[in-house]
Design an enzyme around this catalytic site. Structure first.
Site, short mmCIF file in Angstrom:
data_model
loop_
_atom_site.label_atom_id
_atom_site.label_comp_id
_atom_site.label_asym_id
_atom_site.label_seq_id
_atom_site.Cartn_x
_atom_site.Cartn_y
_atom_site.Cartn_z
N ASP A 13 1.08 -5.16 -2.03
CA ASP A 13 0.32 -4.87 -3.25
C ASP A 13 1.16 -5.04 -4.50
O ASP A 13 0.65 -4.92 -5.62
CB ASP A 13 -0.30 -3.47 -3.19
CG ASP A 13 0.72 -2.36 -3.00
OD1 ASP A 13 1.70 -2.57 -2.27
OD2 ASP A 13 0.53 -1.26 -3.56
N HIS A 14 2.44 -5.38 -4.31
CA HIS A 14 3.33 -5.63 -5.46
C HIS A 14 3.84 -7.07 -5.52
O HIS A 14 4.47 -7.44 -6.51
CB HIS A 14 4.52 -4.67 -5.41
CG HIS A 14 4.14 -3.24 -5.61
ND1 HIS A 14 4.28 -2.58 -6.80
CD2 HIS A 14 3.57 -2.35 -4.75
CE1 HIS A 14 3.84 -1.33 -6.68
NE2 HIS A 14 3.41 -1.17 -5.43
#
Length: 318
Positions: free
Chosen positions: A67-68
């Site tokens: 998610d990063h």
């Protein structure tokens, strides 16, 4: 001096209202900007925010969780397909570089511009992006190595010494303009040099952007002179107590208590669990921060923009 545009404020997965992590930082008066994290879909958010990949100077990845970083490869590829030639600096864990090289090999990814890679695992000094901005790396505590980035912006202002000009009875107008440009003029039989009438003022402001981290106190030294901390508040404390320590995230309470202890003037909360994406959830995060932190704070939303002035004043620009 610094402007922040949130491209994604959700933790773990995107929802209909919030994308996963991404933050654009403008500095100075140019179009240059920096990207912190690039979750899946970030390049679409970049387009919606009307940011140009041609002016992207650096990318900082806080850690390797998807998610990063899952949006990084597509963003780099699009920059190349749009004709980019200038280099990009990437500050990230070494695993990101390994992933990039594997992607290049396995998918025939061609980038027509150079990448300057800095390993955040081993980098222990200040990187001068240019004369206006430097970046420092600070270790955090998470399930994988995670990092915060300290952005220190510098502005240079040149002002005329109005009092001295008035004392010499030099009329406002062209002569003042010439002196401000550093030129030499003649006045009443004297040569006056611009450098003798210009006051140079240098101002600095610092902001800390944290990756996932369950121990905000690790940022104690980094935050001593910071005007702003941007930190995850994935849960409220009640939910964190139920979830347990396994995910290794911070609650709103933990971050608020740290910000209060450090007397931080400004705080922005981000990286919210999907359970807080409605109005009631946002209110819970807000109320918990307000209970333990008495400074100036916001809860970020996608496409919210904030400016941080040289004096450390934080302003929301929706």
């Amino acid at each position: 001096m610094l402007e922040f545009t949130f491209l994604g404020t959700s933790s773990g997965v995107p929802t209909l209202t919030r994308n996963v992590s991404g933050l654009a930082i403008h500095y100075g008066k140019t179009k240059d900007w920096i990207l912190v994290d690039a979750g899946e879909g970030t390049q679409h958010r970049v387009q919606q925010a009307k940011l140009s990949l041609q002016h992207l100077k650096a990318i900082c990845i806080t850690h390797v969780h998807g998610d990063h970083c899952y949006g990084l490869m597509g963003l780099l590829a699009s920059a190349g397909m749009n004709g980019r030639k200038d280099p990009i600096t990437i500050i990230a864990p070494k695993e990101i570089q390994d992933w990039l090289e594997a992607t290049r090999h396995l998918t025939e990814l061609f980038l027509p511009y150079p990448l300057h890679f800095i390993d955040s695992h081993t980098f222990n000094s200040s990187f001068e992006l240019d004369e206006k901005l430097s970046i420092e790396v600070h270790s955090l505590h998470h399930r994988v190595p995670s990092y915060a980035y300290a952005f220190k912006a510098t502005s240079f202002q040149r002002k005329l010494d109005h009092q001295r000009l008035v004392q010499l009875e030099i009329p406002k107008g062209k002569l003042w303009g010439y002196l401000q440009q550093g030129l030499t003029i003649e006045w009443n039989g004297q040569l006056l040099h611009g450098k003798d009438f210009v006051i140079e003022n240098t101002q600095h402001v610092s902001a800390i952007v944290s990756g996932d981290n369950d121990q905000p106190e690790l940022l104690k030294d980094a935050c001593r002179n910071a005007a702003l901390l941007i930190h995850e508040t994935t849960y409220t404390q009640a939910v964190l107590d139920k979830v347990g320590s396994g995910p290794m995230h911070s609650s709103a309470k933990i971050v608020a208590e740290f910000a209060q202890m450090m007397s931080l003037p400004n705080l922005i909360a981000t990286h919210l669990s999907a359970r807080y994406h409605d109005a009631d959830g946002i209110q819970k995060i807000h109320d918990e921060i307000a209970e333990y932190y008495h400074g100036h704070f916001y809860i970020a939303d996608d496409f919210h923009r904030y400016t941080l002035s040289a004096s450390g004043e934080l302003t929301l620009i929706k």
